[in-house]
Enzyme design. Structure first.
Site, PDB file in Angstrom:
ATOM      1  N   ALA A   1       0.845  -1.204   0.000  1.00 31.66           N
ATOM      2  CA  ALA A   1       0.000   0.000   0.000  1.00 31.66           C
ATOM      3  C   ALA A   1       0.875   1.246   0.000  1.00 31.66           C
ATOM      4  O   ALA A   1       1.882   1.303   0.704  1.00 31.66           O
ATOM      5  CB  ALA A   1      -0.907   0.008   1.226  1.00 31.66           C
TER       6      ALA A   1
ATOM      7  N   LYS B   1       9.727   5.895  14.539  1.00 35.76           N
ATOM      8  CA  LYS B   1      10.155   6.260  15.905  1.00 35.76           C
ATOM      9  C   LYS B   1       9.307   7.360  16.516  1.00 35.76           C
ATOM     10  O   LYS B   1       9.043   7.341  17.716  1.00 35.76           O
ATOM     11  CB  LYS B   1      11.628   6.652  15.918  1.00 35.76           C
TER      12      LYS B   1
ATOM     13  N   VAL C   1      15.219   2.544  15.744  1.00 37.67           N
ATOM     14  CA  VAL C   1      16.305   3.141  16.531  1.00 37.67           C
ATOM     15  C   VAL C   1      17.664   2.784  15.927  1.00 37.67           C
ATOM     16  O   VAL C   1      18.052   1.617  15.887  1.00 37.67           O
ATOM     17  CB  VAL C   1      16.256   2.675  17.999  1.00 37.67           C
TER      18      VAL C   1
ATOM     19  N   GLU D   1      16.218  15.124   5.963  1.00 33.18           N
ATOM     20  CA  GLU D   1      14.856  15.394   5.498  1.00 33.18           C
ATOM     21  C   GLU D   1      14.827  16.766   4.816  1.00 33.18           C
ATOM     22  O   GLU D   1      15.671  17.619   5.093  1.00 33.18           O
ATOM     23  CB  GLU D   1      13.899  15.452   6.697  1.00 33.18           C
TER      24      GLU D   1
ATOM     25  N   ASP E   1      14.414  13.884  16.592  1.00 29.33           N
ATOM     26  CA  ASP E   1      14.508  12.480  16.180  1.00 29.33           C
ATOM     27  C   ASP E   1      15.333  11.646  17.183  1.00 29.33           C
ATOM     28  O   ASP E   1      14.864  10.603  17.651  1.00 29.33           O
ATOM     29  CB  ASP E   1      15.091  12.420  14.766  1.00 29.33           C
TER      30      ASP E   1
ATOM     31  N   LYS F   1      14.190   8.372  19.798  1.00 31.18           N
ATOM     32  CA  LYS F   1      14.909   7.094  19.922  1.00 31.18           C
ATOM     33  C   LYS F   1      15.312   6.832  21.372  1.00 31.18           C
ATOM     34  O   LYS F   1      15.229   5.700  21.852  1.00 31.18           O
ATOM     35  CB  LYS F   1      16.120   7.089  18.994  1.00 31.18           C
TER      36      LYS F   1
HETATM   37  N1  LIG Z   1      14.822   6.614   5.681  1.00 35.55           N
HETATM   38  C1  LIG Z   1      15.510   6.049   6.663  1.00 35.55           C
HETATM   39  O1  LIG Z   1      16.722   5.859   6.561  1.00 35.55           O
HETATM   40  C2  LIG Z   1      14.801   5.632   7.921  1.00 35.55           C
HETATM   41  C3  LIG Z   1      15.562   5.027   8.942  1.00 35.55           C
HETATM   42  C4  LIG Z   1      14.908   4.568  10.096  1.00 35.55           C
HETATM   43  C5  LIG Z   1      13.542   4.757  10.224  1.00 35.55           C
HETATM   44  N2  LIG Z   1      12.844   5.376   9.233  1.00 35.55           N
HETATM   45  C6  LIG Z   1      11.395   5.526   9.404  1.00 35.55           C
HETATM   46  O2  LIG Z   1      10.768   4.682   8.449  1.00 35.55           O
HETATM   47  C7  LIG Z   1       9.530   5.274   8.042  1.00 35.55           C
HETATM   48  C8  LIG Z   1       9.548   5.427   6.520  1.00 35.55           C
HETATM   49  O3  LIG Z   1      10.602   6.294   6.152  1.00 35.55           O
HETATM   50  P1  LIG Z   1      11.039   6.479   4.624  1.00 35.55           P
HETATM   51  O4  LIG Z   1      12.317   7.240   4.659  1.00 35.55           O
HETATM   52  O5  LIG Z   1      10.974   5.181   3.912  1.00 35.55           O
HETATM   53  O6  LIG Z   1       9.869   7.434   4.087  1.00 35.55           O
HETATM   54  P2  LIG Z   1       9.577   7.871   2.572  1.00 35.55           P
HETATM   55  O7  LIG Z   1      10.744   7.547   1.700  1.00 35.55           O
HETATM   56  O8  LIG Z   1       9.096   9.273   2.633  1.00 35.55           O
HETATM   57  O9  LIG Z   1       8.376   6.904   2.120  1.00 35.55           O
HETATM   58  C9  LIG Z   1       7.144   6.946   2.765  1.00 35.55           C
HETATM   59  C10 LIG Z   1       6.208   5.977   2.093  1.00 35.55           C
HETATM   60  O10 LIG Z   1       4.996   5.941   2.864  1.00 35.55           O
HETATM   61  C11 LIG Z   1       3.905   6.027   1.944  1.00 35.55           C
HETATM   62  N3  LIG Z   1       2.741   6.578   2.676  1.00 35.55           N
HETATM   63  C12 LIG Z   1       2.624   7.757   3.325  1.00 35.55           C
HETATM   64  N4  LIG Z   1       1.385   7.866   3.873  1.00 35.55           N
HETATM   65  C13 LIG Z   1       0.739   6.726   3.557  1.00 35.55           C
HETATM   66  C14 LIG Z   1      -0.570   6.240   3.817  1.00 35.55           C
HETATM   67  N5  LIG Z   1      -1.440   6.949   4.547  1.00 35.55           N
HETATM   68  N6  LIG Z   1      -0.916   5.030   3.332  1.00 35.55           N
HETATM   69  C15 LIG Z   1      -0.045   4.282   2.586  1.00 35.55           C
HETATM   70  N7  LIG Z   1       1.213   4.697   2.310  1.00 35.55           N
HETATM   71  C16 LIG Z   1       1.598   5.902   2.785  1.00 35.55           C
HETATM   72  C17 LIG Z   1       4.391   6.902   0.844  1.00 35.55           C
HETATM   73  O11 LIG Z   1       3.548   6.717  -0.273  1.00 35.55           O
HETATM   74  P3  LIG Z   1       3.870   7.392  -1.699  1.00 35.55           P
HETATM   75  O12 LIG Z   1       5.004   6.574  -2.266  1.00 35.55           O
HETATM   76  O13 LIG Z   1       2.611   7.220  -2.455  1.00 35.55           O
HETATM   77  O14 LIG Z   1       4.240   8.815  -1.413  1.00 35.55           O
HETATM   78  C18 LIG Z   1       5.816   6.361   0.663  1.00 35.55           C
HETATM   79  O15 LIG Z   1       5.803   5.224  -0.140  1.00 35.55           O
HETATM   80  C19 LIG Z   1       9.424   6.599   8.794  1.00 35.55           C
HETATM   81  O16 LIG Z   1       8.691   6.387   9.972  1.00 35.55           O
HETATM   82  C20 LIG Z   1      10.862   6.911   9.157  1.00 35.55           C
HETATM   83  O17 LIG Z   1      10.958   7.719  10.311  1.00 35.55           O
HETATM   84  C21 LIG Z   1      13.450   5.809   8.088  1.00 35.55           C
END
Ligand SMILES: NC(=O)c1ccc[n+]([C@@H]2O[C@H](COP(=O)([O-])OP(=O)(O)OC[C@H]3O[C@@H](n4cnc5c(N)ncnc54)[C@H](OP(=O)(O)O)[C@@H]3O)[C@@H](O)[C@H]2O)c1
Length: 418
Positions: free
Chosen positions: A40, A100, A127, A185, A196, A200
Site C-alpha cells: 500500500a 520512531k 532506533v 529530510e 529524532d 529514539k
Molecule cells: N529513511 C531512513 O533511513 C529511515 C531510517 C529509520 C527509520 N525510518 C522511518 O521509516 C519510516 C519510513 O521512512 P522512509 O524514509 O521510507 O519514508 P519515505 O521515503 O518518505 O516513504 C514513505 C512511504 O509511505 C507512503 N505513505 C505515506 N502515507 C501513507 C498512507 N497513509 N498510506 C499508505 N502509504 C503511505 C508513501 O507513499 P507514496 O510513495 O505514495 O508517497 C511512501 O511510499 C518513517 O517512519 C521513518 O521515520 C526511516
C-alpha cells in the site's frame, strides 16, 4: 526453513526509502520463504519501480486482510501510522514498524494493546537503523542494571557535523550537502533540532530501564545554530562536537535523559563515529562497557533491521519489557547540572543569555566570530529557557558528564569517556 512450509505472506505499507530497501532485500533472498503479497502507498500518480497493479492505495485494506500473515508499516506519517498499527494490534496482528516518532509518543498504549489483544509489535528499525540495539537491551540486558545507554542516534546531524569538521564548511552548506546525499529530510527540523534522537532515546528507555518517558518532557537541544566557530573551538582542544542522546542511572537510583550537542575527545568511542553512522555505548553493571556502531539510516541498512524483525516474528519472538516490572523513578532536570559551552554571534545577546542561565558575566569571551562562555549550568535553567535559546539562535553544547550533587553520572570508570 522447512521446505514444506508456505511462504510467510507480508503486507507492506509504505514503499519509500525503507519500504523499497526491505522489498529489495527480500527479492535477493528467495530462500528466506518470505513473500510481499500486497503493497500500500499513498499517491496513485507517483512513478514506481514496480507495475501499478502491484499497489493498493488503501492501507486499511491490508490491515484487515486475513490472508496476510504480518504487516510491515513504513510510512512517513506518524499519526496515520499510529491509526493503522493500533488497528492492526486490536485485531491481534503481528506488525513491524520503523516509525520512531509514533512509537515515542504512543509506546505505553501500543504495549497495552499487545497485552490485551495478543498481537505483537517489533521495531528494531526505529532506533539507529541497522544497529541491533532494541533487542540487545530487551533480551540480552533484560535483567542487568545499566549505568548508561547513550550515543549518536541521528545520522543526518552527524553527517552535517562531520562535513563541517572535515571540510571547514559552515552549517548551511553542510546541511545542503546532507540533503543532496539523501541523508537529511527536506524539513531538517526533526533531525537538526534533535527531536529524532529524542524519540529514539524515549524508545530505548522502555527497554533499558523499564520507564515510559514523555518525549515532550525530555530536554533536546540541536545543532541548528552551530557555526564553523564552534567546530573550530572544539578542534582547538582536540575535540569534536557530536549530538549525544543519553539515558543515565543517577546515584540515587533514578533515571534521567538528555539529548544535546557535546564536546568529545578521542577517549570517547563516539569520537570516531562519522558521517551517517550511529554509535551506541552501553555501560552495564556486570558486563562493563560495550559499543555498537553501524549505519543509522538508508534503505538497505534500515530494511535489514525490518527483515530481522520479520524473521523474529516468524519464530514467535516478542519483546519482554522485563524491566517494566520494577520501573525506577524519573528525574529529568531537578538537582542536575553540567558544564556548558554557549555561543552567539552578538556579545550583547550572549550577555543576556548568561543571565538566563545564571552564568557569571565574567565568563563571557569575545573573538572574531562573536562571543562565547563556558561554565556550569543547571538542567533546570536549560529546560526553562530552551525555547528562548532556540528562538535567539544560541548554540549550546555540554562539555562533560551530567552531575547530581557534584557526582558525575554514570559514576563509573566510563564517566571519563562520555
Ligand atoms: N529513511 C531512513 O533511513 C529511515 C531510517 C529509520 C527509520 N525510518 C522511518 O521509516 C519510516 C519510513 O521512512 P522512509 O524514509 O521510507 O519514508 P519515505 O521515503 O518518505 O516513504 C514513505 C512511504 O509511505 C507512503 N505513505 C505515506 N502515507 C501513507 C498512507 N497513509 N498510506 C499508505 N502509504 C503511505 C508513501 O507513499 P507514496 O510513495 O505514495 O508517497 C511512501 O511510499 C518513517 O517512519 C521513518 O521515520 C526511516
Amino acid at each position: 526453513m522447512d521446505k514444506q512450509q508456505p511462504p510467510l505472506r507480508i503486507g507492506l505499507i509504505g514503499f519509500g526509502c525503507v519500504g523499497q530497501g526491505f522489498y529489495d532485500i527480500i527479492q535477493q533472498q528467495p530462500a528466506l520463504g518470505l513473500a510481499i503479497t500486497r503493497i500500500a502507498v499513498k499517491h496513485p500518480a507517483k512513478a514506481r519501480t514496480l507495475a501499478p497493479e502491484q499497489f493498493s492505495y488503501h492501507a486499511e485494506a491490508l490491515v484487515n486482510d486475513p490472508t496476510l500473515d504480518l504487516l510491515v508499516e513504513v510510512i512517513d506519517d506518524p499519526a496515520e501510522a499510529f491509526r493503522l498499527v493500533s488497528a492492526a494490534l486490536r485485531l491481534g496482528r503481528r506488525v513491524v514498524t520503523a516509525n520512531k516518532a509514533m512509537l515515542a509518543r504512543h509506546l505505553p498504549e501500543l504495549v497495552s494493546l499487545q497485552q490485551e489483544f495478543g498481537g505483537t509489535l517489533l521495531y528494531e528499525a526505529a532506533v539507529c537503523g541497522s544497529i541491533p540495539i532494541v533487542r540487545t537491551l530487551d533480551s540480552y540486558f533484560s535483567h542487568e542494571p545499566l549505568h548508561a545507554v547513550l550515543g549518536i542516534f541521528n545520522g543526518s546531524s552527524n553527517y552535517v557535523l562531520t562535513r563541517m569538521s572535515e571540510a571547514g564548511t559552515d552549517y548551511g552548506p553542510a546541511l545542503a550537502e546532507a540533503q543532496a546525499q539523501g541523508f537529511a529530510e527536506t524539513d531538517p527540523a526533526l533531525d537538526m533540532g534533535a527531536f529524532d534522537p529524542r524519540s529514539k532515546a524515549v524508545i530505548l528507555a522502555a527497554h533499558a530501564y523499564g520507564v515510559f518517558l514523555n518525549p515532550e518532557e525530555v530536554l533536546n537541544l540541536g545543532i541548528e545554530h552551530i557555526r564553523a566557530a564552534d567546530i573550530a573551538h572544539a578542534a582547538a582542544q582536540g575535540q569534536k562536537i557530536k549530538v549525544v542522546a543519553g539515558l543515565y542511572r543517577l546515584p540515587n537510583g533514578r533515571v534521567t535523559a538528555l539529548v544535546m550537542p557535546q564536546l568529545l575527545g578521542p577517549e570517547s568511542p563516539l569520537f570516531t563515529v562519522e558521517h551517517e553512522f550511529n554509535g551506541v555505548l552501553i555501560e552495564a553493571r556486570y558486563a562493563g562497557p560495550q559499543f555498537l556502531r553501524g549505519r543509522g539510516a538508508g534503505g538497505h541498512p534500515t530494511g535489514s533491521a525490518v527483515l530481522t524483525d520479520v524473521l523474529a516474528l516468524r519464530r514467535g519472538f516478542r519483546y519482554a519489557y522485563a524491566k517494566r516490572a520494577t520501573p525506577p523513578e524519573i528525574q529529568l532536570t531537578e538537582g542536575l547540572e553540567l558544564n556548558t559551552y554557549v555561543r552567539h554571534a552578538d556579545a550583547g545577546v550572549l550577555r543576556e543569555v548568561l543571565t538566563w542561565l545564571e552564568m557569571p558575566a565574567e565568563a563571557l569571551r569575545t573573538d572574531a566570530e562573536g562571543a562565547y562562555a563556558t561554565g556550569p549550568v543547571t538542567l533546570q535553567q536549560l529546560w526553562a529557557w530552551r525555547k528562548e535559546l532556540r528562538a535567539n539562535s544560541v548554540f549550546v553544547a555540554r562539555t562533560g558528564a551530567v552531575r547530581l550533587a557534584g557526582v558525575p553520572v554514570p559514576a563509573t570508570h566510563v564517566a571519563a569517556l562520555v
